[in-house]
Design a protein around this motif. Sequence first.
Motif, PDB file in Angstrom:
ATOM      1  N   GLN A 198     -29.489 -13.977 -16.691  1.00 33.49           N
ATOM      2  CA  GLN A 198     -28.738 -14.800 -15.739  1.00 33.49           C
ATOM      3  C   GLN A 198     -28.254 -13.955 -14.563  1.00 33.49           C
ATOM      4  O   GLN A 198     -28.280 -14.397 -13.418  1.00 33.49           O
ATOM      5  N   ALA A 199     -27.807 -12.736 -14.861  1.00 29.52           N
ATOM      6  CA  ALA A 199     -27.329 -11.839 -13.798  1.00 29.52           C
ATOM      7  C   ALA A 199     -28.461 -11.492 -12.844  1.00 29.52           C
ATOM      8  O   ALA A 199     -28.278 -11.484 -11.614  1.00 29.52           O
ATOM      9  N   ARG A 200     -29.637 -11.218 -13.386  1.00 24.78           N
ATOM     10  CA  ARG A 200     -30.790 -10.876 -12.552  1.00 24.78           C
ATOM     11  C   ARG A 200     -31.172 -12.048 -11.654  1.00 24.78           C
ATOM     12  O   ARG A 200     -31.426 -11.869 -10.453  1.00 24.78           O
ATOM     13  N   ALA A 201     -31.189 -13.234 -12.229  1.00 24.91           N
ATOM     14  CA  ALA A 201     -31.545 -14.426 -11.440  1.00 24.91           C
ATOM     15  C   ALA A 201     -30.497 -14.690 -10.364  1.00 24.91           C
ATOM     16  O   ALA A 201     -30.831 -15.060  -9.229  1.00 24.91           O
ATOM     17  N   HIS A 202     -29.227 -14.500 -10.698  1.00 23.60           N
ATOM     18  CA  HIS A 202     -28.146 -14.725  -9.743  1.00 23.60           C
ATOM     19  C   HIS A 202     -28.245 -13.751  -8.568  1.00 23.60           C
ATOM     20  O   HIS A 202     -28.075 -14.135  -7.402  1.00 23.60           O
ATOM     21  N   SER A 203     -28.545 -12.494  -8.867  1.00 27.85           N
ATOM     22  CA  SER A 203     -28.669 -11.487  -7.815  1.00 27.85           C
ATOM     23  C   SER A 203     -29.841 -11.783  -6.901  1.00 27.85           C
ATOM     24  O   SER A 203     -29.740 -11.663  -5.670  1.00 27.85           O
ATOM     25  N   GLU A 204     -30.964 -12.166  -7.483  1.00 25.15           N
ATOM     26  CA  GLU A 204     -32.145 -12.492  -6.685  1.00 25.15           C
ATOM     27  C   GLU A 204     -31.876 -13.687  -5.773  1.00 25.15           C
ATOM     28  O   GLU A 204     -32.320 -13.723  -4.620  1.00 25.15           O
ATOM     29  N   LYS A 205     -31.141 -14.644  -6.272  1.00 27.73           N
ATOM     30  CA  LYS A 205     -30.818 -15.832  -5.478  1.00 27.73           C
ATOM     31  C   LYS A 205     -30.019 -15.441  -4.237  1.00 27.73           C
ATOM     32  O   LYS A 205     -30.316 -15.884  -3.124  1.00 27.73           O
ATOM     33  N   PHE A 206     -28.994 -14.590  -4.416  1.00 24.23           N
ATOM     34  CA  PHE A 206     -28.179 -14.173  -3.283  1.00 24.23           C
ATOM     35  C   PHE A 206     -28.967 -13.307  -2.312  1.00 24.23           C
ATOM     36  O   PHE A 206     -28.788 -13.397  -1.097  1.00 24.23           O
ATOM     37  N   ARG A 207     -29.852 -12.475  -2.842  1.00 24.18           N
ATOM     38  CA  ARG A 207     -30.662 -11.643  -1.952  1.00 24.18           C
ATOM     39  C   ARG A 207     -31.561 -12.510  -1.075  1.00 24.18           C
ATOM     40  O   ARG A 207     -31.694 -12.279   0.125  1.00 24.18           O
ATOM     41  N   ASN A 208     -32.182 -13.491  -1.703  1.00 23.00           N
ATOM     42  CA  ASN A 208     -33.078 -14.375  -0.958  1.00 23.00           C
ATOM     43  C   ASN A 208     -32.319 -15.152   0.112  1.00 23.00           C
ATOM     44  O   ASN A 208     -32.795 -15.319   1.237  1.00 23.00           O
ATOM     45  N   GLN A 209     -31.131 -15.641  -0.251  1.00 21.31           N
ATOM     46  CA  GLN A 209     -30.322 -16.368   0.722  1.00 21.31           C
ATOM     47  C   GLN A 209     -29.893 -15.464   1.868  1.00 21.31           C
ATOM     48  O   GLN A 209     -29.893 -15.865   3.040  1.00 21.31           O
ATOM     49  N   SER A 210     -29.556 -14.221   1.528  1.00 25.59           N
ATOM     50  CA  SER A 210     -29.114 -13.283   2.554  1.00 25.59           C
ATOM     51  C   SER A 210     -30.245 -12.938   3.504  1.00 25.59           C
ATOM     52  O   SER A 210     -30.063 -12.865   4.715  1.00 25.59           O
ATOM     53  N   GLN A 211     -31.436 -12.733   2.983  1.00 31.09           N
ATOM     54  CA  GLN A 211     -32.587 -12.412   3.813  1.00 31.09           C
ATOM     55  C   GLN A 211     -32.958 -13.589   4.696  1.00 31.09           C
ATOM     56  O   GLN A 211     -33.350 -13.425   5.853  1.00 31.09           O
ATOM     57  N   THR A 212     -32.812 -14.809   4.193  1.00 30.63           N
ATOM     58  CA  THR A 212     -33.138 -16.014   4.959  1.00 30.63           C
ATOM     59  C   THR A 212     -32.200 -16.176   6.143  1.00 30.63           C
ATOM     60  O   THR A 212     -32.596 -16.608   7.228  1.00 30.63           O
ATOM     61  N   ARG A 213     -30.927 -15.781   5.965  1.00 24.21           N
ATOM     62  CA  ARG A 213     -29.940 -15.936   7.027  1.00 24.21           C
ATOM     63  C   ARG A 213     -30.092 -14.906   8.131  1.00 24.21           C
ATOM     64  O   ARG A 213     -29.628 -15.108   9.245  1.00 24.21           O
ATOM     65  N   LYS A 214     -30.762 -13.762   7.889  1.00 27.57           N
ATOM     66  CA  LYS A 214     -30.839 -12.705   8.892  1.00 27.57           C
ATOM     67  C   LYS A 214     -31.879 -13.049   9.958  1.00 27.57           C
ATOM     68  O   LYS A 214     -32.946 -13.554   9.639  1.00 27.57           O
ATOM     69  N   HIS A 224     -30.281   0.405   1.342  1.00 22.86           N
ATOM     70  CA  HIS A 224     -29.589  -0.500   0.418  1.00 22.86           C
ATOM     71  C   HIS A 224     -30.285  -1.843   0.447  1.00 22.86           C
ATOM     72  O   HIS A 224     -31.228  -2.054   1.197  1.00 22.86           O
ATOM     73  N   VAL A 225     -29.809  -2.776  -0.386  1.00 24.96           N
ATOM     74  CA  VAL A 225     -30.428  -4.098  -0.453  1.00 24.96           C
ATOM     75  C   VAL A 225     -30.258  -4.797   0.890  1.00 24.96           C
ATOM     76  O   VAL A 225     -29.145  -4.879   1.416  1.00 24.96           O
ATOM     77  N   PRO A 226     -31.329  -5.327   1.490  1.00 22.11           N
ATOM     78  CA  PRO A 226     -31.279  -5.919   2.839  1.00 22.11           C
ATOM     79  C   PRO A 226     -30.224  -7.016   2.968  1.00 22.11           C
ATOM     80  O   PRO A 226     -30.275  -8.012   2.259  1.00 22.11           O
ATOM     81  N   GLY A 227     -29.269  -6.771   3.873  1.00 20.11           N
ATOM     82  CA  GLY A 227     -28.317  -7.816   4.246  1.00 20.11           C
ATOM     83  C   GLY A 227     -27.505  -8.378   3.129  1.00 20.11           C
ATOM     84  O   GLY A 227     -27.016  -9.492   3.227  1.00 20.11           O
TER      85      GLY A 227
END
Length: 234
Positions: A198-214, A224-227
């Motif tokens: 669950q933690a891995r999926a949650h982190s990936e979700k936030f990363r994807n959202q962050s990359q989409t917003r940039k 470091h992890v992008p954005g």
Amino acid sequence: MKKTKLAKWMAQKHITIPEWLLAHYTELGLNEYELMALLHIQSFIDQGDDFLTPTQLSDRMTLNHEECTKVLSKLIRSQLLALEKKSDESGILYEAYSLEPLWMRIIELVDQKEYTASQVESVELEGKLYKQVEQEFGRPLSPIEAETLSMWIDQDQHKPELIYAALKEAVVSGKLNFRYIDRILFEWKKNGIKTTDQARAHSEKFRNQSQTRKPEKETVRTDHVPGFSWLEQS
């Protein structure tokens, strides 16, 4: 505890009474004769006869009447067998054996073994976690860091595997410090994260959202992890 309730409890533990008794009867302070006497008593109770006489017991064992009497008396004194007063439909009183004390002792021993095993496993996991954290930091933990790690486990009730997952998340993000790890654990707990998957999926979700917003033209840093930063999450 009624026998039906005990049966359900034993089924949940994936054990049966005869098998458990054969493997652990010495932990109850029983010898082989006393063990067989209890099994015979249970057999008679199952057949509807809840008062096994020394003579009946002697007929099934290699012990004589007097020896069987002593065995039954010892079982009662050891509080593994009870002699109860009952009454029939006509109100006539009679005595009957009950193995309720034995069932309660079995439950206590099984629960105690599980609790002890759980404690040992917990200590081993915590020790392993301390080593993993020190390896990632490349140095021994300071007293304050060690206390923080203990608080995550004891007070915040974070599982060692989740703490380690948060540690790896901090490493990937290039922000290896206890404040950052604490923020990750806080976010996971707030979002009901209880497993590493669950933690891995949650982190990936936030990363994807962050990359989409940039914006596409923005240069992405590689250290470091992008954005994405757990410290910036609300």
